[in-house]
Design a protein around this motif. Sequence first.
Motif, mmCIF file in Angstrom:
data_model
loop_
_atom_site.group_PDB
_atom_site.id
_atom_site.type_symbol
_atom_site.label_atom_id
_atom_site.label_comp_id
_atom_site.label_asym_id
_atom_site.label_seq_id
_atom_site.Cartn_x
_atom_site.Cartn_y
_atom_site.Cartn_z
ATOM 1 N N LEU A 258 0.853 -1.180 0.000
ATOM 2 C CA LEU A 258 0.000 0.000 0.000
ATOM 3 C C LEU A 258 0.891 1.233 0.000
ATOM 4 O O LEU A 258 1.935 1.265 0.664
ATOM 5 N N LEU A 260 -0.004 5.286 0.441
ATOM 6 C CA LEU A 260 -1.141 6.166 0.688
ATOM 7 C C LEU A 260 -0.786 7.230 1.707
ATOM 8 O O LEU A 260 0.332 7.236 2.250
ATOM 9 N N TYR A 265 -4.594 5.816 5.850
ATOM 10 C CA TYR A 265 -4.112 4.570 6.446
ATOM 11 C C TYR A 265 -4.599 4.430 7.885
ATOM 12 O O TYR A 265 -4.959 3.333 8.330
ATOM 13 N N SER A 266 -4.638 5.551 8.600
ATOM 14 C CA SER A 266 -5.126 5.519 9.974
ATOM 15 C C SER A 266 -6.572 5.026 10.033
ATOM 16 O O SER A 266 -6.935 4.209 10.898
ATOM 17 N N VAL A 283 4.207 -1.109 3.771
ATOM 18 C CA VAL A 283 3.283 0.026 3.757
ATOM 19 C C VAL A 283 4.119 1.296 3.661
ATOM 20 O O VAL A 283 5.051 1.496 4.451
ATOM 21 N N ILE A 285 3.838 5.500 3.406
ATOM 22 C CA ILE A 285 2.963 6.655 3.581
ATOM 23 C C ILE A 285 3.739 7.916 3.213
ATOM 24 O O ILE A 285 4.969 7.950 3.239
ATOM 25 N N CYS A 290 3.202 12.365 9.479
ATOM 26 C CA CYS A 290 2.772 11.088 10.043
ATOM 27 C C CYS A 290 2.857 11.144 11.567
ATOM 28 O O CYS A 290 3.953 11.205 12.129
ATOM 29 N N HIS A 298 0.227 1.031 13.908
ATOM 30 C CA HIS A 298 0.630 0.116 12.841
ATOM 31 C C HIS A 298 1.400 -1.079 13.405
ATOM 32 O O HIS A 298 1.081 -2.240 13.119
ATOM 33 N N LEU A 307 6.959 -0.084 7.986
ATOM 34 C CA LEU A 307 6.226 1.134 7.646
ATOM 35 C C LEU A 307 7.243 2.204 7.279
ATOM 36 O O LEU A 307 8.105 2.566 8.090
#
Length: 421
Positions: A258, A260, A265-266, A283, A285, A290, A298, A307
């Motif tokens: 992913l 995003l 995502y949250s 993942v 982001i 963030c 996460h 992440l």
Amino acid sequence: FSSSPQTLPPSPAPAIHLLFEAQAQRSPSSCALLDLPSGSSLSYHTLNSQANQLARLLLSLGLTANTPVPLVLPASSSFFVGMLAVLKAGGCFVPLDPTAPPARLQALLTELQPSLLLTSQSLAASLPSLASSCLVLCLDAAETQAQLASLSSDNLPWSSSPDQLAYLIFTSGSTGTPKAVSISHTNLMVSLTSRLEYYKALPPKVHVPLLSLTFDSALTGVLWTLCEGGKVVLLAEEHKRNLSKLPALLEQVQVSHLLLVPSLYSQILEYAAPSQLASLRCVTIGGEACPRSLVQLHYSLLPQTPLFNEYGPSEATVWASVHLCSPSDPFPTAPIGHPLPHCSLYVLDPSLQPVPIGVPGELFIGGPSLSPGYFRQPSLSSQRFLPHPFSSDPSARLYRTGDLVRWLPNGSLLFLGRLDQ
């Protein structure tokens, strides 16, 4: 600190569609695109063949180098065929949101002044009046399909310059006024090569784009996937918005990657059971600060899934730094990380002098991923892209981001906010 100590390997190809063609030759029968609502799919061979045929049609219609070709299409197989075809024909694709208000589409088309536009029959009637002054090619029209069927599906020779434009992406930044960022083939390949190197242990197998393809961060995810032989799974817009059912769809397709924004995502993590995201291998982001709470959430749910927090404006081809997040990060927001091999990063004061470690300053970016500038806006380009004060190369430039950051003692960067806020 001003740049990454790593060395970026040579680009595997001068243009991204050539990298895709090589992947299509290696895995012709593998699924490239899966449209989940309809259940239809395209193999790498079929996607490449259809793009070749459309590219030949575009050339016969007079498409030339650096010509902007708007794609007024939803996330669909037609969008991907159109994108690859424009690249193969030497043009420059411009993703536009077909659901945008007519006034916005009118403004964007006025700025582009295109001679050719790709869309579908259902959308053509609702296009602004400006579209009537250019050739509107409906990819699903019977006449278009008949023309395509008569054309060769073999790869086209490509002798264009890597400095030619690959795409334009509209961004309003913090001003609210749309401006088109120009991205060349070199910019795109440098950025992608850096991504392939950084994530070489985590190639995307199944990627689900959850952001609109009018965002270059969304394009990053799909292009990365297609050049690595993975599968891009397309969801209906209503499925993306229904966060209570989205995790079940992600589990159904066994999503591995992913990419995003943190806020989305949250929300996904709030609705998803850990078992529904167990297939995730990576993942990424970006696009927003963030919060530390998201990092901790996460890792509490997916302790084995890394992440990554990426940073980079459109003007630097999406990314310039990255941070592997940790639940032990002590800051209210995750750092934006270390400079990537293709970028040099500087934190400067208003006199364009470097500030000490720990002192806030404006972030400037240099390197081969920098955009040539804003499309047909030389004055704005000269304001944001400055002569490089620390380089002996007279053509070198720095992009002033308008972002306030500070160096951390370990050579990572912490984002503090926007200078205009």
